[in-house]
Scaffold this active site. Structure first.
Site, short mmCIF file in Angstrom:
data_model
loop_
_atom_site.label_atom_id
_atom_site.label_comp_id
_atom_site.label_asym_id
_atom_site.label_seq_id
_atom_site.Cartn_x
_atom_site.Cartn_y
_atom_site.Cartn_z
N TYR A 93 0.86 -1.19 0.00
CA TYR A 93 0.00 0.00 0.00
C TYR A 93 0.89 1.23 0.00
O TYR A 93 1.86 1.31 0.77
CB TYR A 93 -0.90 0.04 1.25
CG TYR A 93 -1.57 1.39 1.44
CD1 TYR A 93 -2.79 1.65 0.85
CD2 TYR A 93 -0.95 2.40 2.19
CE1 TYR A 93 -3.40 2.89 1.01
CE2 TYR A 93 -1.54 3.64 2.34
CZ TYR A 93 -2.78 3.88 1.75
OH TYR A 93 -3.36 5.11 1.88
N GLU A 153 -3.89 7.24 -3.64
CA GLU A 153 -3.38 5.99 -3.08
C GLU A 153 -3.44 4.86 -4.09
O GLU A 153 -4.22 4.90 -5.05
CB GLU A 153 -4.14 5.60 -1.81
CG GLU A 153 -5.60 5.27 -2.01
CD GLU A 153 -6.27 4.85 -0.70
OE1 GLU A 153 -5.75 5.19 0.39
OE2 GLU A 153 -7.30 4.18 -0.77
#
Length: 383
Positions: free
Chosen positions: A101, A189
């Site tokens: 991530y 993101e």
């Protein structure tokens, strides 16, 4: 402004972040054509702006034409957490060995943007932050100077990313920050950033949210705005028509208030008393009867809502006007769709309490009592 996945991926790819080959499709034939061109296996992914698409049946990995047809027929046109799916992204499957991530957002407590990296990609990052906060490495950035290369390397190192891909992950993080800064982003993101057996990193998902007040500086993204809004949440589109500040959430206690702070307080109290908020809906100041009726129409249209709490504090807004709006809206129904709890305070609140038809609503004197009652009704609605 929220970009769809396919739009965010295009922005990322244009900046040099690796993404899988993909094509947008709006019908079964389009899915089959795209899959044939890309080559199986492919992922068929619903293009709606909601989390948990995979668990809700909005993402299917298919190995052949028959499976692709079944996936397309299942996903296109489905209702996914209240969002109607009009388009899917057909994307080449990534053979991965690890999921990471990376993200950029604003840390309002620090007053600085923050870069985040975690080796626990592919899952809800909010859950990771709550259950295992140490699994997310954070690096605050001085916006006057931007992200220094050493900061990207440090965040990747602190997260424990494998050395074989650390340099590439650092590069992706640096590019992501530059996009966030250049494009007036609020959030950017990649979850997951997949690592292949050949030590390549590929953005298998993409999130890019833009500050709407800065769209005048982003003509390219402004052109995407109408497209990003289409095929999404009908309620959010209706909110635009009514000129409400509205955000759809995943709970079942509907919330209506006047003023962002008041609504946020109500959301917090719903959570405090064990409920789950279904929405943020701010009707604004000076709300008259018609506006209140429109707000109720919106919340009643959400199938997830099992109860509604009204929290109105009168300044400009008059309690008697709000009460009339509630009565007028509810009198249109032979049977009230969902229980409504009302708390009025401030200007003309006593007159409003007298006007409210208690055959149609539950009236509470305090906000705490109103929220608790609404949460109880919501729990009964789920039983």
């Amino acid at each position: 402004m929220k970009l769809h996945e396919y739009q965010a991926k295009q922005v990322f790819a244009d900046a040099g972040i690796p993404t899988p080959e993909s094509e947008l499709a709006s019908d079964v034939d389009g899915v089959l054509t795209a899959a044939e061109e890309i080559g199986y296996p492919v992922a068929v992914k619903a293009q709606v702006q909601v989390g948990g698409r995979g668990k809700a049946g909005g993402i299917e990995l298919v190995e052949n034409e028959e499976e692709a047809r079944e996936a397309a027929e299942s996903i296109i046109g489905m209702d996914l957490k209240g969002y109607h799916v009009d388009q899917v992204l057909v994307e080449g499957a990534v053979d991965f060995v690890d999921e990471l991530y990376v993200g950029i957002t604003m840390d309002r407590g620090e007053g600085k943007p923050v870069a985040m990296v975690s080796t626990k990609g592919g899952v809800n990052i909010e859950e990771v932050a709550e259950e295992d906060p140490e699994a997310i490495a954070r690096e605050h950035i001085d916006p006057s100077f931007g992200m220094h290369p050493y900061q990207a390397r440090k965040a990747v190192y602190d997260a424990g990313v494998d050395k074989a891909v650390a340099r590439d992950v650092s590069s992706v993080l640096t590019t992501l920050y530059q996009l966030w800064d250049d494009r007036d982003g609020s959030d950017a993101e990649i979850n997951p950033l997949m690592v292949t057996d050949d030590d390549e990193v590929i953005a298998a998902d993409a999130v890019m949210n833009i500050d709407e007040d800065a769209l005048f500086r982003q003509p390219e993204l402004a052109e995407m705005e109408a497209e990003a809004a289409s095929g999404g949440d009908d309620l959010e589109q209706k909110a635009d028509e009514y000129d409400f500040d509205y955000v759809r959430l995943e709970g079942n206690t509907g919330i209506i208030g006047n003023g962002a702070g008041l609504v946020m307080t109500t959301l917090d109290l719903v959570d405090h008393y064990g409920g789950e908020p279904a929405n943020f809906l701010d009707v604004g100041g000076g709300a008259k009867a018609e506006r209140i009726a429109n707000a109720l129409d919106m919340v009643f249209s959400d199938d997830n809502v099992d109860s509604v709490v009204f929290n109105i504090f009168g300044g400009i807004t008059r309690g008697d006007e709000v009460a009339r709006g509630i009565n007028e809206a509810l009198e249109q129904f032979d049977e009230i769709p969902k229980p409504v709890v009302v708390r009025l305070a401030g200007t003309n609140w006593e007159e409003g309490m007298e006007i409210l038809n208690e055959d149609l609503v539950t009236v509470e004197q305090t906000l705490e009592d109103a929220v608790q009652r609404a949460v109880e009704y919501a729990e009964e609605g789920q039983a």
